[in-house]
Design an enzyme around this catalytic site. Structure first.
Site, mmCIF file in Angstrom:
data_model
loop_
_atom_site.group_PDB
_atom_site.id
_atom_site.type_symbol
_atom_site.label_atom_id
_atom_site.label_comp_id
_atom_site.label_asym_id
_atom_site.label_seq_id
_atom_site.Cartn_x
_atom_site.Cartn_y
_atom_site.Cartn_z
ATOM 1 N N ARG A 178 0.808 -1.225 0.000
ATOM 2 C CA ARG A 178 0.000 0.000 0.000
ATOM 3 C C ARG A 178 0.841 1.275 0.000
ATOM 4 N NH1 ARG A 178 -4.662 -0.969 4.005
ATOM 5 N NH2 ARG A 178 -2.875 -0.763 5.376
ATOM 6 N N HIS A 201 7.239 -23.710 5.905
ATOM 7 C CA HIS A 201 8.690 -23.528 5.742
ATOM 8 C C HIS A 201 9.487 -24.692 6.325
ATOM 9 C CE1 HIS A 201 8.731 -21.905 9.869
ATOM 10 N NE2 HIS A 201 10.034 -22.057 9.855
ATOM 11 N N LYS A 227 13.367 -26.884 5.036
ATOM 12 C CA LYS A 227 14.593 -27.062 5.824
ATOM 13 C C LYS A 227 15.361 -28.267 5.290
ATOM 14 C CE LYS A 227 12.745 -25.167 10.139
ATOM 15 N NZ LYS A 227 13.588 -24.064 10.603
ATOM 16 N N ASP A 271 -0.514 -23.010 15.622
ATOM 17 C CA ASP A 271 0.713 -22.370 15.142
ATOM 18 C C ASP A 271 1.770 -23.393 14.706
ATOM 19 O OD1 ASP A 271 2.323 -19.935 14.811
ATOM 20 O OD2 ASP A 271 3.520 -20.698 16.479
ATOM 21 N N HIS A 303 3.637 -27.559 10.910
ATOM 22 C CA HIS A 303 5.025 -28.032 10.928
ATOM 23 C C HIS A 303 5.169 -29.444 11.518
ATOM 24 C CE1 HIS A 303 5.617 -23.950 9.899
ATOM 25 N NE2 HIS A 303 5.714 -23.448 11.110
ATOM 26 N N LYS A 322 7.014 -22.763 23.602
ATOM 27 C CA LYS A 322 7.820 -21.540 23.664
ATOM 28 C C LYS A 322 8.465 -21.446 25.041
ATOM 29 C CE LYS A 322 5.938 -19.788 19.822
ATOM 30 N NZ LYS A 322 6.701 -19.875 18.576
HETATM 31 C C1 BG6 Z 1 6.399 -20.257 12.674
HETATM 32 C C2 BG6 Z 1 5.588 -20.028 13.920
HETATM 33 O O1 BG6 Z 1 5.610 -20.814 11.676
HETATM 34 O O2 BG6 Z 1 7.467 -21.139 12.991
HETATM 35 C C3 BG6 Z 1 6.442 -19.477 15.035
HETATM 36 O O3 BG6 Z 1 4.533 -19.110 13.646
HETATM 37 C C4 BG6 Z 1 7.656 -20.357 15.262
HETATM 38 O O4 BG6 Z 1 5.702 -19.340 16.237
HETATM 39 C C5 BG6 Z 1 8.372 -20.647 13.949
HETATM 40 O O5 BG6 Z 1 8.512 -19.680 16.155
HETATM 41 C C6 BG6 Z 1 9.470 -21.675 14.155
HETATM 42 O O6 BG6 Z 1 10.244 -21.760 12.994
HETATM 43 P P1 BG6 Z 1 11.802 -22.100 13.048
HETATM 44 O O7 BG6 Z 1 12.196 -22.144 11.609
HETATM 45 O O8 BG6 Z 1 12.453 -21.009 13.836
HETATM 46 O O9 BG6 Z 1 11.895 -23.419 13.741
#
Ligand code: BG6
Length: 475
Positions: A46, A172, A176, A229, A234, A323
């Site tokens: 934007r 993501h 890795k 999350d 993941h 966390k």
């Molecule tokens: C993200 C989460 O998708 O992955 C985060 O939203 C998390 O909360 C992160 O910290 C962890 O990714 P990585 O690559 O640091 O293990």
């Protein structure tokens, strides 16, 4: 292998993900010579600014996140590839300008690094203005929905304008290097696969422990929690790569079909098989970080998961993530069954072999084996590690692992969807997590407090102890 000439449009180019991951990742790939200098990266957001201002913004982000010097010669060559178009995702401003910047003949990819609420608006305008066509690709980020219904709605919105083979849903973790290595270890070695089943595997532990808290992103995180999350995406991907049947080929649909079968075979999680926690402590308290003193959202979850199929019947998978834990460590530990009988008089109960795959940090593998303790004192056994660090084994190449985003963005340009989630996979994962989340929301229970910097709540230990097992130490 170099990729073809491309035009990549980043919606949300002034945002955090673009600064932290996308632009630095593209720069590193450029530096490695992976794409032609004719390629174009067009930021769209934007903010009203011109190409030069965006180039300066990108340079600052790249220097910050890659440690590159601002006078770096490669950076000077990279910046002219960047352009910028101010765009109104919900209006008509900027779209014609964007269209005029797209070069015929180049691969066209559109990265939606924006809130999912805007996916529909952007997809509609890309199609409506004739900017996207049948072989354009779109890249979308998590969170892909917050439950099955919203994920279905998002899939339906995207499907109005794009075919499934044009949609790249990023998790993501799949980018890795060590996560991809799980497939190499399993399917390129003859050693493990014959033992990779309930007959020989006692249980599997998957741990993704983090030291960071949620301060600064509490408003997002508190509506999400560890299950949405981390587990739905993941951890589910890790579980699938460990548990799936060998695909017939390393091919996008062959791999994703096998992952989907695992997700569909997951049994519902009983309320007694899950423990939620919230970190607490002076100066590091979830309730302060989340900005809601009455929040019941979990910053930690541990659960026992069962897979109902021939391969895994009777072998539990224990998952935990949280966390503010003692250490940052992600690993998968496969504990094999003990030998059925010991021929050695003094050895007591024979110890089980264990294979630990360290995903991050200190990427590597550790296989625990029994050997004879040296000395004349008889046949005493001792368990020792066969330990391999990828960095040491592979030399400089191993130490310099590309970031997940680098790999994934290049795969988009190559048109390879193997490491991206298919729509049905995401929906199946939500279909499994929805009842877990709903049962919690309907209950009046509070998460178990755990001290920041600890290994998580004591309740999680009991989840294992009652099965005569124990968690590996987080360190
Ligand atoms: C993200 C989460 O998708 O992955 C985060 O939203 C998390 O909360 C992160 O910290 C962890 O990714 P990585 O690559 O640091 O293990």
């Amino acid at each position: 292998i170099p990729v073809d000439d491309f035009d990549l449009v980043i919606f949300g180019a002034t945002g955090d993900l673009a600064h932290r991951k996308i632009l630095p990742g593209l720069f590193r790939r450029f530096k490695a010579g992976q794409f032609p200098a004719t390629s174009r990266i067009i930021g769209a957001a934007r903010t009203e600014q011109d190409d030069a201002a965006f180039q300066a913004e990108a340079a600052a982000a790249i220097c910050d996140y890659t440690g590159t010097d601002k006078n770096d010669a490669d950076l000077a060559e990279f910046l002219p590839l960047l352009g910028y178009v101010a765009i109104d995702a919900k209006g008509e401003g900027g779209w014609q300008e964007l269209k005029s910047r797209m070069r015929p003949g180049a691969v066209h990819a559109f990265y939606f690094s924006v809130a999912p609420a805007l996916f529909g608006d952007i997809a509609e305008r890309l199609a409506g203005h004739g900017i996207a066509h049948d072989d354009s690709r779109i890249v979308v980020e998590k969170p892909f929905g917050r439950d099955l219904a919203s994920a279905r709605a998002l899939n339906a919105t995207l499907a109005k304008h794009f075919h499934e083979d044009q949609i790249y849903r990023i998790d993501h973790y799949l980018g890795k290097e060590t996560v991809q290595n799980l497939m190499a270890v399993r399917f390129a070695n003859v050693l493990f696969e014959p033992l990779w089943n309930a007959q020989y595997v006692d249980h599997v532990q998957i741990t993704v422990a983090e030291t960071v808290g949620v301060a600064g992103r509490g408003s997002y995180y508190d509506k999400s929690g560890a299950i949405r999350d981390m587990v739905q995406n993941h951890m589910m991907q890790l579980l699938c790569l460990i548990a799936m049947e060998p695909p017939y080929h390393f091919d996008p649909d062959a791999v994703r079909d096998e992952k989907l079968k695992v997700i569909r075979a997951l049994q519902p999680v009983e309320p007694g098989d899950i423990v939620r926690g919230q970190y607490q402590g002076e100066g590091s308290d979830y309730l302060t970080d989340a900005e809601d003193p009455a929040s019941r959202t979990e910053s930690y979850v541990a659960m026992k998961v069962r897979i109902s199929n021939w391969r895994w019947q009777g072998t539990p998978f224990y998952l935990r993530t949280g966390k503010k834990l003692r250490a940052r460590t992600s690993e998968i530990a496969i504990t094999f069954k003990a030998p059925p009988h010991s021929i050695f008089d003094d050895s007591g109960v024979p110890k089980a072999n264990e294979l630990v795959i360290r995903l991050q940090p200190n990427e590597g593998m550790n296989l625990k084996v029994m050997i004879k303790e040296p000395g004349p004192g008889g046949m005493r056994l001792v368990q020792v590690p066969l330990d391999m660090s990828f960095a040491e084994a592979l030399g400089a190449e191993g130490a310099d692992m590309p970031d997940a985003y680098e790999r994934l963005i290049m795969d988009v340009i190559r048109g390879n969807q193997t490491l991206f989630m298919r729509g049905d996979e995401v929906e199946a994962a939500w279909a499994w997590t929805d009842p877990i989340i709903n049962a919690w929301e309907d209950s009046k229970r509070q998460p178990e407090p755990y001290d920041s910097g600890s290994s998580g709540p004591d309740e999680a230990l009991r989840l294992m102890h009652r099965d005569n097992r124990r968690w590996r130490e987080i360190r």
